[in-house]
Write a protein that holds these residues in place. Structure first.
Motif, PDB file in Angstrom:
ATOM      1  N   GLY A  68       1.091  -0.995  -0.153  1.00 45.76           N
ATOM      2  CA  GLY A  68       0.043  -0.213   0.037  1.00 45.76           C
ATOM      3  C   GLY A  68       0.928   0.867   0.150  1.00 45.76           C
ATOM      4  O   GLY A  68       0.285   2.574  -0.883  1.00 45.76           O
ATOM      5  N   ILE A  69       1.905   0.903   0.889  1.00 42.42           N
ATOM      6  CA  ILE A  69       3.392   2.221   0.882  1.00 42.42           C
ATOM      7  C   ILE A  69       3.427   2.643  -0.422  1.00 42.42           C
ATOM      8  O   ILE A  69       3.356   3.940  -1.287  1.00 42.42           O
ATOM      9  N   GLY A  75       1.136   6.087  -7.611  1.00 48.67           N
ATOM     10  CA  GLY A  75       0.050   6.132  -7.827  1.00 48.67           C
ATOM     11  C   GLY A  75      -0.042   7.611  -8.014  1.00 48.67           C
ATOM     12  O   GLY A  75      -0.817   8.964  -8.559  1.00 48.67           O
ATOM     13  N   GLY A  76       0.430   8.493  -6.771  1.00 53.67           N
ATOM     14  CA  GLY A  76       0.013   9.361  -6.625  1.00 53.67           C
ATOM     15  C   GLY A  76       1.264  10.174  -7.392  1.00 53.67           C
ATOM     16  O   GLY A  76       1.051  11.841  -7.974  1.00 53.67           O
ATOM     17  N   SER A  77       2.252   9.945  -7.932  1.00 54.87           N
ATOM     18  CA  SER A  77       3.168   9.878  -8.942  1.00 54.87           C
ATOM     19  C   SER A  77       2.311  10.884 -10.459  1.00 54.87           C
ATOM     20  O   SER A  77       2.605  11.559 -11.328  1.00 54.87           O
ATOM     21  N   MET A  78       1.562   9.467 -10.600  1.00 60.97           N
ATOM     22  CA  MET A  78       0.622   9.293 -11.818  1.00 60.97           C
ATOM     23  C   MET A  78      -0.517   9.579 -12.014  1.00 60.97           C
ATOM     24  O   MET A  78      -1.224   8.931 -13.185  1.00 60.97           O
ATOM     25  N   GLY A  79      -0.759  10.159 -10.972  1.00 53.74           N
ATOM     26  CA  GLY A  79      -2.782  10.939 -11.073  1.00 53.74           C
ATOM     27  C   GLY A  79      -2.698   9.663 -10.557  1.00 53.74           C
ATOM     28  O   GLY A  79      -4.674   9.720 -10.994  1.00 53.74           O
ATOM     29  N   THR A  81      -5.086   7.059  -7.617  1.00 56.64           N
ATOM     30  CA  THR A  81      -5.610   6.592  -5.998  1.00 56.64           C
ATOM     31  C   THR A  81      -4.888   6.248  -5.977  1.00 56.64           C
ATOM     32  O   THR A  81      -4.387   4.862  -6.531  1.00 56.64           O
ATOM     33  N   PRO A  82      -4.367   5.387  -4.093  1.00 58.07           N
ATOM     34  CA  PRO A  82      -3.879   4.911  -4.215  1.00 58.07           C
ATOM     35  C   PRO A  82      -4.140   3.337  -4.509  1.00 58.07           C
ATOM     36  O   PRO A  82      -3.270   2.129  -4.995  1.00 58.07           O
ATOM     37  N   TRP A  83      -5.872   3.055  -4.064  1.00 59.69           N
ATOM     38  CA  TRP A  83      -6.623   1.435  -4.218  1.00 59.69           C
ATOM     39  C   TRP A  83      -6.269   1.067  -5.840  1.00 59.69           C
ATOM     40  O   TRP A  83      -6.216   0.260  -6.499  1.00 59.69           O
ATOM     41  N   GLU A  84      -6.352   2.658  -6.684  1.00 57.31           N
ATOM     42  CA  GLU A  84      -5.846   1.419  -7.997  1.00 57.31           C
ATOM     43  C   GLU A  84      -4.883   1.663  -8.092  1.00 57.31           C
ATOM     44  O   GLU A  84      -4.481   0.495  -9.375  1.00 57.31           O
ATOM     45  N   SER A  85      -3.888   2.371  -7.951  1.00 59.98           N
ATOM     46  CA  SER A  85      -2.444   2.282  -8.322  1.00 59.98           C
ATOM     47  C   SER A  85      -2.023   0.719  -7.385  1.00 59.98           C
ATOM     48  O   SER A  85      -1.645   0.288  -7.959  1.00 59.98           O
ATOM     49  N   ALA A  86      -2.617   0.065  -7.211  1.00 61.59           N
ATOM     50  CA  ALA A  86      -2.658  -0.680  -6.306  1.00 61.59           C
ATOM     51  C   ALA A  86      -2.749  -2.430  -6.566  1.00 61.59           C
ATOM     52  O   ALA A  86      -2.231  -3.223  -6.608  1.00 61.59           O
ATOM     53  N   LEU A  87      -4.414  -2.118  -7.256  1.00 65.46           N
ATOM     54  CA  LEU A  87      -4.686  -2.914  -7.860  1.00 65.46           C
ATOM     55  C   LEU A  87      -3.783  -3.452  -9.541  1.00 65.46           C
ATOM     56  O   LEU A  87      -3.916  -4.157 -10.150  1.00 65.46           O
ATOM     57  N   MET A  89      -0.443  -2.407  -9.675  1.00 67.03           N
ATOM     58  CA  MET A  89       0.652  -2.763  -9.558  1.00 67.03           C
ATOM     59  C   MET A  89       0.749  -4.056  -9.502  1.00 67.03           C
ATOM     60  O   MET A  89       0.982  -4.975  -8.646  1.00 67.03           O
ATOM     61  N   GLY A  90       1.869  -4.618  -9.620  1.00 63.01           N
ATOM     62  CA  GLY A  90       2.835  -6.316  -9.676  1.00 63.01           C
ATOM     63  C   GLY A  90       3.324  -6.390  -8.773  1.00 63.01           C
ATOM     64  O   GLY A  90       4.047  -5.901  -8.320  1.00 63.01           O
ATOM     65  N   PRO A  91       3.654  -7.847  -8.536  1.00 60.99           N
ATOM     66  CA  PRO A  91       4.483  -7.909  -7.322  1.00 60.99           C
ATOM     67  C   PRO A  91       5.579  -8.179  -7.492  1.00 60.99           C
ATOM     68  O   PRO A  91       6.427  -7.686  -6.193  1.00 60.99           O
ATOM     69  N   TYR A  92       6.505  -7.557  -8.642  1.00 63.08           N
ATOM     70  CA  TYR A  92       8.036  -7.797  -8.196  1.00 63.08           C
ATOM     71  C   TYR A  92       8.046  -6.299  -8.710  1.00 63.08           C
ATOM     72  O   TYR A  92       8.898  -6.110  -7.825  1.00 63.08           O
ATOM     73  N   LEU A  93       7.705  -5.276  -9.400  1.00 66.17           N
ATOM     74  CA  LEU A  93       7.504  -4.202  -8.635  1.00 66.17           C
ATOM     75  C   LEU A  93       7.482  -3.074  -7.476  1.00 66.17           C
ATOM     76  O   LEU A  93       7.979  -2.734  -6.962  1.00 66.17           O
TER      77      LEU A  93
END
Length: 122
Positions: A68-69, A75-79, A81-87, A89-93
């Motif tokens: 989440g962190i 996600g904040g730098s790409m515009g 929300t944290p939950w959109e970015s969490a979904l 983002m892959g496990p390797y990243l």
């Protein structure tokens, strides 16, 4: 009770880390204490099952909080929300970003949290 403990510990860790701008590895100790308390309140008997559940849930909270962190910062730098970015983002990243952000102190806090969780849950 276990699910409630995991969710609240993860959210608390995430909010504190985002508010302070640090990884807040010390939250592993509080997460282990909360999970052990929730299992005790849920009337799970003392023994191996409670210890194993406490340790596994503490590691799960640490993984989810670090995911989440990382997703909140990325996600904040790409515009996003944290939950959109969490979904997205892959496990390797997530593993790479968490590895870059966490140092020896955070790993030490996780170890202390696991020992405290073991001690309280037994």
């Amino acid at each position: 009770m276990l699910l409630l403990g995991v969710v609240t510990a993860t959210l608390a860790w995430l909010f504190i880390a985002l508010l302070t701008g640090r990884q807040a590895g010390w939250m592993a100790v509080l997460a282990a204490l909360e999970i052990a308390l929730m299992l005790r309140l849920g009337t799970l008997r003392t023994g191996t099952a409670r210890v194993v559940l406490t340790l596994l849930a503490t590691v799960l909270v640490a993984l989810a909080a670090n995911w989440g962190i990382a997703s909140a910062y990325l996600g904040g730098s790409m515009g996003l929300t944290p939950w959109e970015s969490a979904l997205r983002m892959g496990p390797y990243l997530a593993w790479t970003l968490s590895g870059l952000a966490n140092g020896a102190v955070e790993w030490l806090w996780l170890g202390v949290g696991l020992v405290v969780g073991w001690w309280v849950a037994r």
